[in-house]
Design a protein around this motif. Structure first.
Motif, mmCIF file in Angstrom:
data_model
loop_
_atom_site.group_PDB
_atom_site.id
_atom_site.type_symbol
_atom_site.label_atom_id
_atom_site.label_comp_id
_atom_site.label_asym_id
_atom_site.label_seq_id
_atom_site.Cartn_x
_atom_site.Cartn_y
_atom_site.Cartn_z
ATOM 1 N N SER A 40 -2.153 -12.866 -15.663
ATOM 2 C CA SER A 40 -0.973 -13.627 -14.768
ATOM 3 C C SER A 40 -1.651 -12.038 -13.149
ATOM 4 O O SER A 40 -1.807 -12.870 -11.552
ATOM 5 N N LEU A 41 -1.406 -11.059 -13.483
ATOM 6 C CA LEU A 41 -1.792 -9.638 -12.518
ATOM 7 C C LEU A 41 -2.939 -9.888 -12.295
ATOM 8 O O LEU A 41 -3.257 -9.561 -10.657
ATOM 9 N N ILE A 42 -3.613 -10.244 -13.065
ATOM 10 C CA ILE A 42 -5.266 -10.406 -12.738
ATOM 11 C C ILE A 42 -5.473 -11.532 -11.144
ATOM 12 O O ILE A 42 -6.123 -11.746 -10.777
ATOM 13 N N ILE A 47 -5.447 -13.310 -5.373
ATOM 14 C CA ILE A 47 -4.751 -14.731 -4.225
ATOM 15 C C ILE A 47 -4.979 -12.934 -3.255
ATOM 16 O O ILE A 47 -4.939 -13.605 -2.222
ATOM 17 N N MET A 48 -4.358 -12.409 -3.515
ATOM 18 C CA MET A 48 -4.233 -10.427 -2.630
ATOM 19 C C MET A 48 -5.594 -10.816 -1.806
ATOM 20 O O MET A 48 -5.804 -10.718 -0.870
ATOM 21 N N ILE A 61 -4.229 -1.657 -6.655
ATOM 22 C CA ILE A 61 -3.782 -2.544 -7.775
ATOM 23 C C ILE A 61 -4.996 -2.538 -9.052
ATOM 24 O O ILE A 61 -4.953 -2.652 -10.358
ATOM 25 N N GLU A 62 -6.418 -2.637 -8.725
ATOM 26 C CA GLU A 62 -7.628 -3.775 -9.644
ATOM 27 C C GLU A 62 -8.344 -2.484 -9.836
ATOM 28 O O GLU A 62 -7.989 -2.856 -11.167
ATOM 29 N N LYS A 63 -7.634 -0.885 -10.164
ATOM 30 C CA LYS A 63 -7.863 -0.016 -11.097
ATOM 31 C C LYS A 63 -6.694 -0.008 -11.630
ATOM 32 O O LYS A 63 -7.374 0.361 -13.051
ATOM 33 N N ASP A 64 -5.687 -0.361 -11.967
ATOM 34 C CA ASP A 64 -4.563 0.498 -12.594
ATOM 35 C C ASP A 64 -4.905 -0.982 -13.793
ATOM 36 O O ASP A 64 -4.719 -1.070 -15.174
#
Length: 230
Positions: A40-42, A47-48, A61-64
């Motif tokens: 879901s986060l991906i 969307i972001m 955020i992508e790194k995390d």
């Protein structure tokens, strides 16, 4: 007496096998449970990106999220025979070091020293990253988030050694081997599995060695992991 010893050893081996099976099952279930919200986060990250959210924010955020994917992959490998690849141990160690540095207290001075050439070792990148993470996080915890942490990579004959040194509380000599036992911990929180798992990754999966190289109570500790070069 001999019969009693055989029964005792058999019981111990059976108990260990059961514990290993339980641990592997828990690890795989954890990986499965993390996978659903991670997917879901991906999706939200994409969307972001489409909505042109600040690039720096999206990148961090992508790194995390990628880190969570790595952690999920680690847990899914527990209980399975890991695939080893020929990798530069300096590069693989530095990746995790830099990530942890960017996510740690600014009161910790991070130092990384290594040869200026590649040092190939047969590694599983995800599990090696776990080793580095456990050693670095333990060092930070020992310093209570403030002090000097140094990761040094050096070569000697056919081996490469990674030393992780801190200026933390230190370990009594009587506990040099105990720290690797499952369940042993000096923390108020934690299960005491970190170093036990680290030893398993280094010694069983990578055929290396790990030990407390040196420690002095009140001054700090140096942990050392050794691997054979290829």
């Amino acid at each position: 007496i001999l019969f009693a010893m055989v029964v005792y050893n058999f019981y111990g081996a059976t108990k260990m096998a059961t514990q290993n099976k339980l641990w592997a099952g828990m690890a795989k279930e954890t990986a499965h449970q993390i996978g659903t919200p991670l997917s879901s986060l991906i999706g939200w990250l994409e969307i972001m990106k489409a909505d042109n959210v600040d690039e720096t924010t999206v990148t961090e955020i992508e790194k995390d999220i990628n880190r969570l994917l790595t952690i999920t992959d680690r847990f899914s490998k527990i209980g399975s025979e890991p695939v080893l690849e020929k990798r530069d141990i300096i590069d693989e160690t530095l990746k995790t070091f830099e990530y942890l540095k960017s996510r740690s207290s600014k009161q910790v001075e991070f130092i990384f020293k290594a040869p200026d050439h590649a040092v190939p070792v047969m590694l599983n990148p995800e599990l090696h990253s776990w080793t580095v993470e456990n050693l670095v996080k333990n060092a930070i915890d020992a310093m209570k988030g403030k002090g000097r942490l140094e990761v040094t990579i050096g070569e000697k004959d056919k081996f490469v050694r990674i030393n992780v040194s801190d200026t933390g509380k230190g370990i009594p000599k009587s506990q040099f081997t105990k720290v690797f036992e499952p369940g042993f911990t000096t923390k108020k929180r934690g299960w005491g599995l970190g170093l036990s798992l680290t030893r398993r990754i280094v010694e069983e999966y990578h055929k290396g060695r790990i030990k407390v190289l040196a420690s002095e109570v009140g001054k700090g500790t140096t942990m050392q992991a050794s691997y054979r070069k290829v």
